[in-house]
Write an enzyme that holds these catalytic residues in place. Structure first.
Site, PDB file in Angstrom:
ATOM      1  N   ASP A   1      -0.323   4.395   1.779  1.00 44.53           N
ATOM      2  CA  ASP A   1       1.101   4.653   1.961  1.00 44.53           C
ATOM      3  C   ASP A   1       1.404   5.051   3.402  1.00 44.53           C
ATOM      4  O   ASP A   1       0.599   5.715   4.061  1.00 44.53           O
ATOM      5  CB  ASP A   1       1.538   5.769   1.006  1.00 44.53           C
ATOM      6  CG  ASP A   1       3.048   5.831   0.832  1.00 44.53           C
ATOM      7  OD1 ASP A   1       3.730   4.847   1.187  1.00 44.53           O
ATOM      8  OD2 ASP A   1       3.547   6.853   0.345  1.00 44.53           O
ATOM      9  N   GLY A   2       2.580   4.646   3.883  1.00 39.62           N
ATOM     10  CA  GLY A   2       3.053   5.093   5.192  1.00 39.62           C
ATOM     11  C   GLY A   2       3.125   4.011   6.255  1.00 39.62           C
ATOM     12  O   GLY A   2       3.449   4.310   7.408  1.00 39.62           O
ATOM     13  N   ASN A   3       2.872   2.757   5.890  1.00 38.30           N
ATOM     14  CA  ASN A   3       2.919   1.689   6.897  1.00 38.30           C
ATOM     15  C   ASN A   3       4.303   1.561   7.534  1.00 38.30           C
ATOM     16  O   ASN A   3       4.427   1.432   8.758  1.00 38.30           O
ATOM     17  CB  ASN A   3       2.547   0.349   6.262  1.00 38.30           C
ATOM     18  CG  ASN A   3       1.072   0.246   5.909  1.00 38.30           C
ATOM     19  OD1 ASN A   3       0.256   0.997   6.420  1.00 38.30           O
ATOM     20  ND2 ASN A   3       0.748  -0.675   5.029  1.00 38.30           N
ATOM     21  N   GLY A   4       5.332   1.596   6.679  1.00 38.70           N
ATOM     22  CA  GLY A   4       6.687   1.442   7.193  1.00 38.70           C
ATOM     23  C   GLY A   4       7.107   2.582   8.096  1.00 38.70           C
ATOM     24  O   GLY A   4       7.700   2.365   9.161  1.00 38.70           O
TER      25      GLY A   4
ATOM     26  N   HIS B   1       2.354  -2.838   8.411  1.00 38.51           N
ATOM     27  CA  HIS B   1       1.460  -3.489   7.450  1.00 38.51           C
ATOM     28  C   HIS B   1       0.313  -4.192   8.168  1.00 38.51           C
ATOM     29  O   HIS B   1      -0.840  -4.151   7.717  1.00 38.51           O
ATOM     30  CB  HIS B   1       2.242  -4.491   6.604  1.00 38.51           C
ATOM     31  CG  HIS B   1       3.322  -3.867   5.769  1.00 38.51           C
ATOM     32  ND1 HIS B   1       3.084  -2.807   4.918  1.00 38.51           N
ATOM     33  CD2 HIS B   1       4.650  -4.150   5.666  1.00 38.51           C
ATOM     34  CE1 HIS B   1       4.212  -2.462   4.314  1.00 38.51           C
ATOM     35  NE2 HIS B   1       5.177  -3.256   4.755  1.00 38.51           N
TER      36      HIS B   1
ATOM     37  N   GLU C   1       6.709  -2.979  -8.347  1.00 40.00           N
ATOM     38  CA  GLU C   1       7.965  -2.461  -7.814  1.00 40.00           C
ATOM     39  C   GLU C   1       8.230  -2.952  -6.392  1.00 40.00           C
ATOM     40  O   GLU C   1       9.380  -3.013  -5.949  1.00 40.00           O
ATOM     41  CB  GLU C   1       7.963  -0.930  -7.838  1.00 40.00           C
ATOM     42  CG  GLU C   1       8.033  -0.310  -9.218  1.00 40.00           C
ATOM     43  CD  GLU C   1       6.682  -0.248  -9.927  1.00 40.00           C
ATOM     44  OE1 GLU C   1       5.663  -0.638  -9.309  1.00 40.00           O
ATOM     45  OE2 GLU C   1       6.647   0.182 -11.098  1.00 40.00           O
ATOM     46  N   ASN C   2       7.162  -3.313  -5.667  1.00 40.57           N
ATOM     47  CA  ASN C   2       7.327  -3.781  -4.293  1.00 40.57           C
ATOM     48  C   ASN C   2       8.075  -5.108  -4.213  1.00 40.57           C
ATOM     49  O   ASN C   2       8.605  -5.465  -3.147  1.00 40.57           O
ATOM     50  CB  ASN C   2       5.963  -3.926  -3.601  1.00 40.57           C
ATOM     51  CG  ASN C   2       5.304  -2.603  -3.276  1.00 40.57           C
ATOM     52  OD1 ASN C   2       4.088  -2.519  -3.186  1.00 40.57           O
ATOM     53  ND2 ASN C   2       6.110  -1.549  -3.120  1.00 40.57           N
TER      54      ASN C   2
ATOM     55  N   ARG D   1      11.589  -4.950  -2.750  1.00 39.90           N
ATOM     56  CA  ARG D   1      11.857  -4.715  -1.326  1.00 39.90           C
ATOM     57  C   ARG D   1      12.611  -5.905  -0.730  1.00 39.90           C
ATOM     58  O   ARG D   1      12.695  -6.975  -1.343  1.00 39.90           O
ATOM     59  CB  ARG D   1      10.540  -4.495  -0.575  1.00 39.90           C
ATOM     60  CG  ARG D   1       9.839  -3.196  -0.949  1.00 39.90           C
ATOM     61  CD  ARG D   1       8.615  -2.959  -0.094  1.00 39.90           C
ATOM     62  NE  ARG D   1       8.016  -1.657  -0.383  1.00 39.90           N
ATOM     63  CZ  ARG D   1       6.985  -1.144   0.291  1.00 39.90           C
ATOM     64  NH1 ARG D   1       6.453  -1.817   1.291  1.00 39.90           N
ATOM     65  NH2 ARG D   1       6.510   0.040  -0.035  1.00 39.90           N
TER      66      ARG D   1
ATOM     67  N   SER E   1       2.385   7.005  -8.517  1.00 37.39           N
ATOM     68  CA  SER E   1       3.160   5.770  -8.389  1.00 37.39           C
ATOM     69  C   SER E   1       2.664   4.617  -9.260  1.00 37.39           C
ATOM     70  O   SER E   1       2.460   3.501  -8.769  1.00 37.39           O
ATOM     71  CB  SER E   1       3.209   5.328  -6.917  1.00 37.39           C
ATOM     72  OG  SER E   1       3.909   6.268  -6.140  1.00 37.39           O
TER      73      SER E   1
END
Length: 246
Positions: free
Chosen positions: A21-24, A38, A68-69, A72, A197
């Site tokens: 988690d945290g790429n964005g 990414h 869920e992705n 996006r 998640s």
């Protein structure tokens, strides 16, 4: 002394799961588009896989793309799929060099056909490797996985192939996508979020959870080793009390 030197090799977790988690946010902090995060996160995956091979971790599962992705922005989803395809192709030789077998779980048929084909190709090329199994959770949802297992069992009961009395935890687990993989002993989530998640909900019933503020593109093998050191300081009781373990 580094964290690697503090690890007790005789008490390694056999299986580590990671929510990357945290790429964005990392990309935003750099003033870049999310896809740049990414792309940078791929370097972290490579380093963590090599770190696992280095110390003897047998199974590594990374949450690469959730169901869920798909919600996006379409531009980001398309970029992620293109990145996934190119990365799979580029890393085949490296996986073989490190004796790593590639595996994938999730609703794989929902992926683009090119991605499905390339996944199958690399899994075949690395199928005989034995040092470590790298599992990509793609278009994955634990709720989806549990529902699919329940449907399969229900169909077997309906077809008189199985009786309700024969359904136990072992039988249910055998219908999950991770049937040939041991449950993870350690789950790491980066970026400071404290939730699982929809990831491996059945399998993580007794998994030790480790959360770090580090964003995924900055996560490296020394961070992995730190998480393992923390894991080894914990007492895993599985419902028992300390005196019973000692």
């Amino acid at each position: 002394m580094g964290f690697k030197e503090q690890i007790d090799i005789n008490r390694l977790p056999e299986h580590i799961a990671i929510i990357m988690d945290g790429n964005g946010r990392w990309a935003k902090n750099q003033g870049k588009f999310r896809v740049f995060g990414h792309e940078s996160g791929v370097l972290s995956v490579k380093d963590i896989v090599e770190g696992c091979v280095d110390i003897g971790i047998k199974y590594l599962t990374v949450y690469a793309f959730s169901t869920e992705n798909w919600n996006r922005p379409i531009e980001e989803v398309n970029a992620l799929m293109e990145l996934l395809i190119s990365t799979i192709n580029e890393q085949a030789d490296t996986l073989n060099k490190n004796n790593v077998r590639l595996n994938a779980i999730g609703d794989l048929k929902s992926l683009p056909q090119k991605c499905i084909d390339d996944l199958a190709s690399v899994m075949e090329k690395t199928g005989k490797n034995t040092k470590c199994t790298l599992t990509l959770a793609l278009s994955y949802s634990a709720k989806w996985e549990i529902l699919e297992a329940a449907k399969k069992l229900a169909q077997q009961v309906k077809d008189a192939e199985l009786s309700i009395e024969d359904i136990d935890e072992e039988k249910f687990a055998s219908h999950l996508t991770t049937t040939n993989i041991p449950d993870p002993e350690l789950m790491i989530r980066t970026s400071g979020e404290h939730r699982v998640s929809n990831f491996l909900l059945w399998q993580m019933a007794y998994t030790e959870l480790y959360f770090t503020e580090t964003l995924w593109p900055d996560f490296r093998r020394e961070d992995l080793f730190e998480a393992i050191v923390d894991y080894q300081k914990r007492e895993r009781r599985f419902g028992k009390i300390s005196e019973q373990l000692n």
